[in-house]
Design an enzyme around this catalytic site. Sequence first.
Site, PDB file in Angstrom:
ATOM      1  N   ASN A 216       0.783  -1.235   0.000  1.00  6.04           N
ATOM      2  CA  ASN A 216       0.000   0.000   0.000  1.00  6.04           C
ATOM      3  C   ASN A 216       0.820   1.293   0.000  1.00  6.04           C
ATOM      4  O   ASN A 216       0.328   2.320  -0.429  1.00  6.04           O
ATOM      5  CB  ASN A 216      -1.023  -0.009   1.153  1.00  6.04           C
ATOM      6  CG  ASN A 216      -0.371   0.010   2.511  1.00  6.04           C
ATOM      7  OD1 ASN A 216       0.759  -0.446   2.673  1.00  6.04           O
ATOM      8  ND2 ASN A 216      -1.068   0.531   3.495  1.00  6.04           N
TER       9      ASN A 216
ATOM     10  N   GLU B 211       5.106  -4.132  11.918  1.00  6.31           N
ATOM     11  CA  GLU B 211       3.909  -3.273  11.859  1.00  6.31           C
ATOM     12  C   GLU B 211       2.844  -4.106  11.175  1.00  6.31           C
ATOM     13  O   GLU B 211       3.004  -4.462  10.001  1.00  6.31           O
ATOM     14  CB  GLU B 211       4.155  -2.056  10.980  1.00  6.31           C
ATOM     15  CG  GLU B 211       5.366  -1.235  11.314  1.00  6.31           C
ATOM     16  CD  GLU B 211       5.546  -0.088  10.325  1.00  6.31           C
ATOM     17  OE1 GLU B 211       6.098   0.923  10.745  1.00  6.31           O
ATOM     18  OE2 GLU B 211       5.148  -0.199   9.157  1.00  6.31           O
TER      19      GLU B 211
ATOM     20  N   CYS C 152      -3.049   1.016   6.996  1.00  7.32           N
ATOM     21  CA  CYS C 152      -3.090   0.365   8.306  1.00  7.32           C
ATOM     22  C   CYS C 152      -3.802   1.254   9.315  1.00  7.32           C
ATOM     23  O   CYS C 152      -4.479   0.772  10.209  1.00  7.32           O
ATOM     24  CB  CYS C 152      -1.677   0.061   8.776  1.00  7.32           C
ATOM     25  SG  CYS C 152      -0.626   1.502   8.867  1.00  7.32           S
TER      26      CYS C 152
END
Length: 477
Positions: free
Chosen positions: A154, A250, A284
């Site tokens: 992304n 992450e 996210c």
Amino acid sequence: MMNNKLEEDLSHMEDKHEYIQIKSPLEDTVIGMVHALTQKEVDTAIQLAKEAFRSWRDVPLNERAEILYKAANVLLEHMDEFTVLLMKEVGKDRKSANSEITRTADFIRFTADTAKSIHGESIQGDNFSGFNKEKFAVVTREPIGVVLAISPFNYPINLATSKIAPALIAGNTVIFKPATTGSLCGIKLVEIFKEAGLPEGVLNIVTGRGNEIGDYIVTHPDINFINFTGSTEVGLNISKKAHMVPLLMELGGKDAAIVLKDADLVFAAKNIIAGAFSYSGQRCTAVKRILVVNEVADLLISHLKEEIQKLQTGNPLEKQVDVVPLINTKAADYVWELIEDAKAKGARLIYGGKREGNLIYPTLFDYVTTEMRVAWEEPFGPVLPILRVNSVDEAIELANQSEYGLQSSVFTENLSDAFHVASKLEVGTVQINNKTERGPDHFPFLGVKKSGIGTQGIRYSIEAMTRIKATVINLSH
Ligand code: NAP
Ligand code: G3H
């Protein structure tokens, strides 16, 4: 290792390598080919990184910083190419693509600046009872070795650089595994660092599908650190397999926007809609659920409806849009499943709920209950559930019931209520009166529970990818 020009790639098709076609999520067209590396080629790349580490670690910090400053400039010189590639490869709109590149150049510069201000320290022995000044420790930071950087689709430039730049400035060498959709951007990014003067072997890209070469790389004995961004599912798999290798991760999130009764509802609605739907929620930190107290729920929803209607939806190659087609059909099918599940279980559709191929229109549901999947699962797509609550305590409880703990927002005009809620939330970051978001990139960025391990953010990332070394001087000897 591979170039990204389709014609050149195709001309190599006769050789013995396997290639992966990279398809644009915007049009069903092949926009490039990347090499699916064999295990032997992965070994070679890691060997190169290991050898380069011996000399790179000794390059003076100011020289490493100069290369980074140059890389930031070279990146900006290639702004137009990167913008078009980001749009075509991962379906970003032009504005977001531009901002990803600018932000990345800023990130690289700030990394170089920060490293210069990280100093070691000396500790006097006589701080501890029974010792005197004749014993003291010189504490320095040492690079760890070969860092494996695995990035998601992304933010193929920014999230790759947020691992690569801090790793390099600290004196590590890097094996970079980009997301397969995003690897054309990754290959170009590596070229930028090379053009800026990074020596051979210091940054090596390995392309290939994660489910084919992933396990091999993460368990390779010459990888000394793994810095991963991606889904919780893949992160968990890596953490089970990595033996005694430090991890920075992450992972997924289910960020809640908690709206209290005294919030500025117009402001909250604007913020929440922007936070939930930009790049179709494929972030996210996208707002992934709203927890609103009953007293103001109806009013908030009317403002949300006003805002969601303003979103532009479609193909970013044709016009500036907020909501773009999702990255692939699997992702769109998943989001659609969540929508169908919510509808079947009685959620009230406020807006959207439409699909054309992989383009899912921004969708807002009211009266979502804890039995519905969309209340708990991360859609990574443009669907936003509203859960009405009776009290602030219920909002906190629901927020904390999530398996994730990346960020949360609290909207209220009362700072002490905001701090009270913030202190109870099990997340890495609480945003008071703002949407959940990562930047600025020098702030700490972390997830708790299934949202991650360790802390990113420029200084924190450099610290994570270095180790402390103590040299103890004994003057009395
Ligand atoms: P993903 O499917 O988990 O993939 C992430 C990376 O892992 C890709 O490079 C992928 O390569 C690689 N990979 C896949 N299987 C692997 C394996 N077995 N071993 C090693 N590597 C493997 O995630 P994504 O779809 O790209 O990104 C979306 C997810 O990332 C969401 O869950 C989102 O929340 C999370 N994310 C989190 C943050 C954060 O900061 N917390 C930021 C961005 C994204 P291939 O592409 O070749 O499969
Ligand atoms: O997708 C994860 C990114 O780190 C989110 O960054 O909040 O700036 O979009 P962002």
